[in-house]
Design a protein around this motif. Structure first.
Motif, PDB file in Angstrom:
ATOM      1  N   ILE A 400       1.101  -0.929  -0.046  1.00  0.00           N
ATOM      2  CA  ILE A 400      -0.073  -0.208  -0.207  1.00  0.00           C
ATOM      3  C   ILE A 400       1.016   1.094   0.197  1.00  0.00           C
ATOM      4  O   ILE A 400       0.710   2.548  -0.765  1.00  0.00           O
ATOM      5  N   ALA A 401       1.991   1.296   0.792  1.00  0.00           N
ATOM      6  CA  ALA A 401       3.176   2.423   0.973  1.00  0.00           C
ATOM      7  C   ALA A 401       3.405   2.539  -0.067  1.00  0.00           C
ATOM      8  O   ALA A 401       3.945   4.103  -0.781  1.00  0.00           O
ATOM      9  N   SER A 402       3.327   1.711  -1.354  1.00  0.00           N
ATOM     10  CA  SER A 402       4.719   0.946  -2.662  1.00  0.00           C
ATOM     11  C   SER A 402       3.486   1.808  -3.448  1.00  0.00           C
ATOM     12  O   SER A 402       4.113   2.072  -4.580  1.00  0.00           O
ATOM     13  N   GLY A 403       2.549   1.725  -3.124  1.00  0.00           N
ATOM     14  CA  GLY A 403       1.625   2.042  -4.869  1.00  0.00           C
ATOM     15  C   GLY A 403       1.058   0.979  -5.478  1.00  0.00           C
ATOM     16  O   GLY A 403       0.549   0.925  -6.017  1.00  0.00           O
ATOM     17  N   VAL A 404       1.109  -0.430  -4.897  1.00  0.00           N
ATOM     18  CA  VAL A 404       0.694  -1.293  -5.408  1.00  0.00           C
ATOM     19  C   VAL A 404      -0.297  -1.863  -4.806  1.00  0.00           C
ATOM     20  O   VAL A 404      -0.576  -2.299  -3.614  1.00  0.00           O
ATOM     21  N   ALA A 405      -2.124  -2.517  -4.922  1.00  0.00           N
ATOM     22  CA  ALA A 405      -2.777  -2.950  -4.768  1.00  0.00           C
ATOM     23  C   ALA A 405      -2.404  -3.931  -3.911  1.00  0.00           C
ATOM     24  O   ALA A 405      -2.213  -4.817  -5.039  1.00  0.00           O
ATOM     25  N   PRO A 406      -2.609  -4.053  -3.215  1.00  0.00           N
ATOM     26  CA  PRO A 406      -2.245  -5.801  -2.216  1.00  0.00           C
ATOM     27  C   PRO A 406      -3.623  -6.432  -2.409  1.00  0.00           C
ATOM     28  O   PRO A 406      -5.076  -5.779  -2.559  1.00  0.00           O
ATOM     29  N   PHE A 407      -3.292  -8.388  -2.665  1.00  0.00           N
ATOM     30  CA  PHE A 407      -4.601  -8.545  -2.808  1.00  0.00           C
ATOM     31  C   PHE A 407      -5.199  -9.210  -0.918  1.00  0.00           C
ATOM     32  O   PHE A 407      -6.279  -8.607  -0.982  1.00  0.00           O
TER      33      PHE A 407
END
Length: 492
Positions: A400-407
């Protein structure tokens, strides 16, 4: 009193009467020195991200905007104010700021605890209670919203107990404290619930002719406290949010901080609990009935949930202090007030601690634990521009902090019991079929899992999944038609 005694009494008072100050100073110093430990929790990173979103949009979230599995689902942040504080401090001072903020809140918590205890107990007894509380609370002292709410909890319960000891109702001036707590952390619901048993203790022990009037005042205070708890951007939703946590059922034991107490090995909690039982039996300690009920309730919570051990550690001394005072020794004889001198001492300590913090921060770079921050792996993953990545639970905050949507990430109440349990069983291969079902059902393009996880080891043997990156922390497998397994034997 002799002249010599009169000469040394003020100096003695400065040292002997300043236990809360010393407790706060020592706690802060220890936490700063071990500051990286405050950053162990992977959730800290998504807390900062949410706080920054609130600052940028001048609004609080009502739906999920981070994951790709629950995007658009209802979700509120009952700790929005703490997240904003963390985000603001991080923007100005980086990880050092978060460590200092969390350490300051923790130090204030134990200083307040000591301050309430020395009103009823001698300083030796108070110090023992504080030391035990610190030992039990230490594992959960992390740069997360609950730490900012801990001093509020101690102050709130401390004042309620003090009112009960006086057989009076608490001051309405406490209500803003509840409103602040409600915006810092969802645990404020516990503070509202504690009004009832403490009020009952006060009413039962009051003079017979005063009970009805006192009960009415406590009831009014309870109603206003409930209203103060709704003074958040979410209103009544803040009160109801805790139901989603409690509804997680079988998922709760899978989360470390929610697990029941484990006595298979000797731990500080067991030592303290057995020590307290032994002391009570040896000294023949007697407590009022309602205080016993409150204490047993706190013990039950601590046995049921690991995270409640801090509540027992911080609040049980407040509940016990006044009844124990006649049995183990009350406060020392009061000496002349030296508040002006203490003010100078406090100011000097503040300057020294600030200077020490700056010097230590220059010598030591604070940073989150690398085991929960797959920095290089995520950098490689972002080059692929993928939208559907199956990730390890602990990696969700960093994604989330890196701008990637998590599962999935640490907002367990958002995902619900079944989703969380399915993911846990899949990643740990307790139910291997779940792994392949989730990979197919959510059209997973790549996986980002711990290198030593069972799922990672299995994917090394599955055709159609290519290992494209691996280090000591994380491994990336990319779904790729025609890719061959990297180790024998093949599993189809």
């Amino acid at each position: 009193m002799s002249l010599a005694t009169a000469d040394i009494a003020p100096d003695t008072k400065i040292i002997r009467g300043s236990l809360p100050l010393w407790v706060g100073v020592v706690t802060y110093a220890v936490l700063i020195i071990s500051g990286d430990r405050l950053l162990l929790d992977p959730d800290t990173q998504w807390q900062i991200t949410v706080g920054q979103w609130i600052l940028d949009h001048h609004a609080v979230p009502h739906t999920d905007i981070y994951s790709f599995t629950m995007r658009g689902a209802p979700w509120i942040s009952t700790q929005w104010l703490a997240q904003v504080l963390y985000a603001e401090v991080y923007a100005w001072f980086g990880w050092t700021g978060l460590v200092v903020l969390a350490a300051t809140a923790s130090a204030a918590t134990f200083a307040l605890l000591a301050r309430y205890l020395v009103r009823s107990l001698n300083e030796s007894a108070a110090l023992i209670f504080v030391a035990v509380a610190l030992a039990l609370t230490a594992p959960h002292l992390l740069a997360r919203p609950h730490v900012l709410a801990l001093p509020i909890m101690v102050a709130w319960i401390g004042e309620l107990i003090a009112a009960a000891d006086r057989r009076t109702a608490p001051s309405f001036g406490l209500l803003p404290l509840m409103a602040l707590w409600a915006n810092l952390h969802g645990g404020f619901v516990f503070g509202v619930m504690m009004v009832a048993p403490i009020a009952l203790d006060a009413v039962i022990n009051a003079q017979a002719g005063d009970r009805m009037k006192l009960a009415a005042r406590w009831a009014l205070f309870a109603g206003l406290a409930l209203g103060a708890g709704c003074c958040t951007p979410y209103g009544w939703e803040s009160l109801l949010a805790s139901r989603k946590i409690l509804a997680l059922g079988s998922a709760l034991p899978l989360i470390t901080e929610w697990r029941a107490a484990d006595f298979t090995t000797v731990r500080p909690f067991e030592i303290c609990l057995l020590g307290a039982i032994g002391l009570a039996l040896y000294r023949g300690i007697v407590l009022p009935p309602i205080r016993i009920v409150i204490l047993l309730g706190l013990v039950h919570m601590a046995l049921s949930q690991g995270r409640a051990a801090e509540i027992l550690a911080l609040l049980s001394p407040l509940v016990l202090a006044a009844p124990l005072a006649p049995q183990i020794g009350g406060p020392e004889t009061s000496l002349p007030s030296l508040r002006p001198v203490r003010g100078v001492i406090v100011a000097c300590f503040a300057v020294v601690l600030a200077a020490g913090t700056l010097i230590f921060a220059e010598m030591h770079r604070f940073a989150p634990n690398t085991s929960n921050s797959p920095v290089v792996a995520v950098a490689e993953l972002k080059k692929l521009n993928l939208e559907r990545v199956f990730n390890d639970y602990d990696f969700g905050g960093y994604l989330i902090a890196s701008g990637v949507a998590p599962f999935i990430d640490g907002r367990t109440e958002l995902y619900g019991e079944k989703f969380f349990v399915d993911h846990n069983n899949a990643s740990g291969l307790m139910e291997p079929e779940n792994l392949f079902r989730l990979l197919g059902e959510y059209q997973i393009q790549a996986t980002l899992m711990r290198t030593q996880s069972a799922a990672t080891k299995l994917l090394d043997h599955i055709d159609g999944w290519q290992k494209i990156y691996s280090d000591d922390v994380a491994t990336i497998h990319l779904r790729k038609a025609g890719a061959l397994h990297t180790a024998e034997p093949a599993v189809k």
